[in-house]
Design a protein around this motif. Structure first.
Motif, PDB file in Angstrom:
ATOM      1  N   ILE A  88       0.844  -1.191   0.000  1.00 22.27           N
ATOM      2  CA  ILE A  88       0.000   0.000   0.000  1.00 22.27           C
ATOM      3  C   ILE A  88       0.887   1.251   0.000  1.00 22.27           C
ATOM      4  O   ILE A  88       1.900   1.283   0.689  1.00 22.27           O
ATOM      5  N   GLY A 280       7.556  -2.531  -0.130  1.00 19.31           N
ATOM      6  CA  GLY A 280       6.487  -1.563  -0.342  1.00 19.31           C
ATOM      7  C   GLY A 280       5.985  -1.571  -1.778  1.00 19.31           C
ATOM      8  O   GLY A 280       6.201  -2.542  -2.529  1.00 19.31           O
ATOM      9  N   ALA A 282       6.797   0.286  -4.352  1.00 14.72           N
ATOM     10  CA  ALA A 282       7.808   0.583  -5.377  1.00 14.72           C
ATOM     11  C   ALA A 282       7.252   1.418  -6.528  1.00 14.72           C
ATOM     12  O   ALA A 282       7.253   0.975  -7.685  1.00 14.72           O
ATOM     13  N   ASN A 292       9.490  -7.969  -9.050  1.00 17.68           N
ATOM     14  CA  ASN A 292       9.633  -9.375  -8.682  1.00 17.68           C
ATOM     15  C   ASN A 292       8.428  -9.788  -7.823  1.00 17.68           C
ATOM     16  O   ASN A 292       8.210  -9.205  -6.758  1.00 17.68           O
TER      17      ASN A 292
HETATM   18  P1  NAD Z   1       9.768  -0.134  -1.389  1.00 16.55           P
HETATM   19  O1  NAD Z   1       9.905  -1.468  -0.746  1.00 16.55           O
HETATM   20  O2  NAD Z   1       8.521   0.114  -2.152  1.00 16.55           O
HETATM   21  O3  NAD Z   1      11.011   0.107  -2.357  1.00 16.55           O
HETATM   22  C1  NAD Z   1      12.361   0.008  -1.928  1.00 16.55           C
HETATM   23  C2  NAD Z   1      13.241  -0.369  -3.119  1.00 16.55           C
HETATM   24  O4  NAD Z   1      13.025  -1.751  -3.455  1.00 16.55           O
HETATM   25  C3  NAD Z   1      12.911   0.422  -4.392  1.00 16.55           C
HETATM   26  O5  NAD Z   1      14.111   0.604  -5.103  1.00 16.55           O
HETATM   27  C4  NAD Z   1      11.988  -0.497  -5.162  1.00 16.55           C
HETATM   28  O6  NAD Z   1      12.005  -0.280  -6.554  1.00 16.55           O
HETATM   29  C5  NAD Z   1      12.555  -1.882  -4.809  1.00 16.55           C
HETATM   30  N1  NAD Z   1      11.515  -2.927  -4.803  1.00 16.55           N
HETATM   31  C6  NAD Z   1      10.535  -3.080  -3.888  1.00 16.55           C
HETATM   32  N2  NAD Z   1       9.787  -4.145  -4.194  1.00 16.55           N
HETATM   33  C7  NAD Z   1      10.305  -4.682  -5.305  1.00 16.55           C
HETATM   34  C8  NAD Z   1       9.965  -5.811  -6.104  1.00 16.55           C
HETATM   35  N3  NAD Z   1       8.927  -6.602  -5.797  1.00 16.55           N
HETATM   36  N4  NAD Z   1      10.714  -6.059  -7.187  1.00 16.55           N
HETATM   37  C9  NAD Z   1      11.763  -5.287  -7.505  1.00 16.55           C
HETATM   38  N5  NAD Z   1      12.147  -4.220  -6.796  1.00 16.55           N
HETATM   39  C10 NAD Z   1      11.425  -3.916  -5.716  1.00 16.55           C
HETATM   40  O7  NAD Z   1       9.936   0.950  -0.222  1.00 16.55           O
HETATM   41  P2  NAD Z   1       9.737   2.533  -0.226  1.00 16.55           P
HETATM   42  O8  NAD Z   1      10.218   3.112  -1.537  1.00 16.55           O
HETATM   43  O9  NAD Z   1      10.323   3.006   1.027  1.00 16.55           O
HETATM   44  O10 NAD Z   1       8.156   2.748  -0.110  1.00 16.55           O
HETATM   45  C11 NAD Z   1       7.293   2.994  -1.208  1.00 16.55           C
HETATM   46  C12 NAD Z   1       5.854   3.033  -0.689  1.00 16.55           C
HETATM   47  O11 NAD Z   1       5.503   1.763  -0.162  1.00 16.55           O
HETATM   48  C13 NAD Z   1       5.614   4.056   0.420  1.00 16.55           C
HETATM   49  O12 NAD Z   1       4.373   4.687   0.219  1.00 16.55           O
HETATM   50  C14 NAD Z   1       5.540   3.213   1.672  1.00 16.55           C
HETATM   51  O13 NAD Z   1       4.713   3.798   2.668  1.00 16.55           O
HETATM   52  C15 NAD Z   1       4.927   1.936   1.136  1.00 16.55           C
HETATM   53  N6  NAD Z   1       5.213   0.714   1.931  1.00 16.55           N
HETATM   54  C16 NAD Z   1       4.193  -0.164   2.079  1.00 16.55           C
HETATM   55  C17 NAD Z   1       4.406  -1.351   2.755  1.00 16.55           C
HETATM   56  C18 NAD Z   1       3.259  -2.301   2.899  1.00 16.55           C
HETATM   57  O14 NAD Z   1       2.192  -2.046   2.382  1.00 16.55           O
HETATM   58  N7  NAD Z   1       3.434  -3.404   3.602  1.00 16.55           N
HETATM   59  C19 NAD Z   1       5.677  -1.675   3.250  1.00 16.55           C
HETATM   60  C20 NAD Z   1       6.727  -0.769   3.044  1.00 16.55           C
HETATM   61  C21 NAD Z   1       6.476   0.434   2.373  1.00 16.55           C
END
Ligand code: NAD
Length: 501
Positions: A88, A280, A282, A292
């Motif tokens: 989310i 999160g 991403a 992924n």
């Molecule tokens: P993020 O985990 O979304 O991204 C961190 C890094 O990891 C980025 O470079 C992203 O491109 C990469 N990444 C993440 N998931 C990936 C995947 N499945 N495959 C490839 N690369 C991937 O964390 P963030 O940027 O700090 O947060 C983005 C948003 O997500 C924010 O709004 C945050 O509040 C939210 N968030 C939600 C949850 C949840 O719903 N459980 C957890 C963490 C963050």
């Protein structure tokens, strides 16, 4: 199921056997892509699920629901009892609440279970043998979210640790370890400093641990524990710890396993459960077919075990491991050495589906069949404490003052004069450091003072005595901002002592 039609984006059925109900939230950012990929793999592997899709997250926040979830979605989740959730996006500012924390606390999802496994050599890691499960308490501790600004200079966040909360999570950790062939359970706390709150967690760990004679038990202070985990994770098997430490430890563990993008987590309660990837939404790569889906797939596998379909989870796990071994990788885990085909989200899911029925040659397949899904819901017996009969005595009171004259001697003198017959000033601390009697000029003071009043002969006091003291303080212009009664329970002191007491 009584959910408004406009809120139901999709309803589909997977498989043909008796179908456990499942609420699915696709989430934001990359959520819809990885959820579609995951559900496709589940369907092809023969999972039997009756799915109701619900809307939560960014769109709902922006419609004015500050919790990110509408009442109908709650109903759907509670009715099915199980939620598979995409990540989310929490909008910045504007008083939006964390949907994760809301879901965990509202549904009583007290256990956060995160397996952190290395997939070396196919996924790069410095700890090829790592296989650790983190069990994080999920409902209390500093996440109670009770914070106050008390003075011009001082802010406070309450750390609440409860006996039933400790008992539930510790019992869960031992039951999970027993059912999953884990040999050792390690508890992390900081009870050398927080002797009552973390001390309780440690004590409950020792009490309940004594019922599990076959398991090795260990306790470590959190700081050295995390340092050792980061250095030699192979020394750990399962770690149980309070909420905030668990939040940090589980990210450290996932990161050093080399697989943040590959880890899933389960949030387990007595009647509901929620499964999600740890990453999160991403937004940078959303809609590009690059993400992924493995983290969500791992969470979905935990869910299948929870729903009593471990054979389907094992089938998926084998195919997924084989996909990693065959070098079919998304960009985030690709390396020159081990990637043979760089793929997007959909192609990765295709590759897993193609390998259903085959097994990895090198990577270990966890014996999911031996996991007993009832472990996820161990019978939690609340220790029978006769709360009404518990003998409680009030031995004094800590009065917290907002007081901008920073001379502790003058304050001590004033409070000596304000003391009553039953409640006399005994000591004053500033940020926990004793500053009266006998202040040191070097001690830094703020405008926030904890003033301890006790009966001169050590007798118990009552509410009337405390009210009388507060009235005198108020009459003399002291601004009390909070009081904490100093209680003993069945003769046992229920408060920390100041230095020299
Ligand atoms: P993020 O985990 O979304 O991204 C961190 C890094 O990891 C980025 O470079 C992203 O491109 C990469 N990444 C993440 N998931 C990936 C995947 N499945 N495959 C490839 N690369 C991937 O964390 P963030 O940027 O700090 O947060 C983005 C948003 O997500 C924010 O709004 C945050 O509040 C939210 N968030 C939600 C949850 C949840 O719903 N459980 C957890 C963490 C963050």
């Amino acid at each position: 199921m009584n959910i408004a039609l406009e809120n139901r984006t999709e309803r589909q059925e997977i498989g043909t056997l008796t179908k456990p109900a499942l609420a699915v939230a696709y989430g934001d950012g990359i959520g819809p892509e990885i959820m579609s990929a995951t559900l496709r793999i589940l369907k092809e592997a023969g999972a039997s699920l009756d799915i109701t899709a619900i809307d939560i997250g960014e769109k709902v926040y922006k419609q004015g629901f500050t919790s990110g979830i509408r009442p109908e979605a709650w109903e759907a989740i509670r009715e099915s009892g199980v939620l598979l959730k995409g990540p989310i996006t929490t909008p910045q500012g504007g008083g939006y609440k964390s949907l994760n924390v809301t879901i965990r606390k509202s549904l009583g999802l007290y256990a956060n279970l995160r397996p952190c496994v290395a997939y070396a050599p196919f996924v790069r890691t410095r700890h090829p043998g790592m296989d650790v499960v983190i069990v994080r308490e999920n409902e209390e501790d500093l996440y109670a979210g009770i914070e106050h600004r008390q003075t011009g200079e001082v802010y406070q966040c309450l750390k609440l640790i409860t006996r039933p909360g400790c008992e539930k999570i510790v019992r869960f950790a031992f039951e999970y370890a027993r059912a999953n062939g884990r040999k050792k359970v390690t508890c992390f706390t900081k009870d050398n400093i927080m002797k009552l709150t973390d001390g309780l967690f440690h004590r409950v760990f020792d009490e309940i641990g004594s019922e599990y004679g076959e398991l090795e038990k260990d306790h470590m202070i959190i700081d050295i524990g995390v340092a050792r985990l980061a250095d030699t994770p192979e020394d750990f098997d399962l770690i149980v710890t309070p909420n905030l430490y668990g939040d940090i430890v589980s990210d450290v563990a996932a990161q050093i396993a080399g697989s943040v993008g590959l880890a899933g987590s389960a949030n387990i309660g007595e009647s509901c459960a929620m499964f999600e990837a740890i990453h999160g939404s991403a937004p940078q790569i959303a809609g590009k077919n690059q993400a992924n889906p493995s983290g969500l797939l791992q969470a979905a596998n935990q869910m299948l075990v929870h729903l009593g379909q471990p054979e389907v989870a094992t089938r998926i796990q084998k195919a997924w491991l084989r996909t990693l071994e065959d070098g079919v990788h998304t960009f985030d885990i690709s390396t020159q050495e081990h990637t043979r085909r760089l793929v997007g989200t959909d192609e990765f899911a295709d590759a897993v589906v193609e390998r259903l029925g085959s097994a990895p040659k090198q990577l270990t397949v966890r014996d999911l069949k031996s996991e007993n899904s009832s472990v996820a819901k161990p019978k939690i017996q609340r220790t029978t404490l006769d709360l009404k009969a518990l003998r409680k005595e009030t031995m004094g009171v800590d009065v917290f003052l907002h007081h901008t004259d920073l001379d502790p001697e003058r304050l001590g003198l004033g409070l000596t004069e304000a003391s009553t017959e039953q409640l006399k000033i005994k000591m004053i601390t500033n940020r926990g450091q004793k500053v009266w009697p006998n202040p040191l000029p070097e001690t830094f003071c703020t405008d926030h003072w904890r003033c301890r009043f006790v009966h001169p002969e050590g007798s118990a006091v009552n509410h009337a005595h405390i009210l009388q003291l507060l009235t005198r303080l108020s009459e003399r212009g002291y601004d009390f901002i909070k009081t904490e009664n100093l209680c003993s329970f069945a003769g046992e002191r229920g408060y920390s002592l100041g230095q020299g007491e």
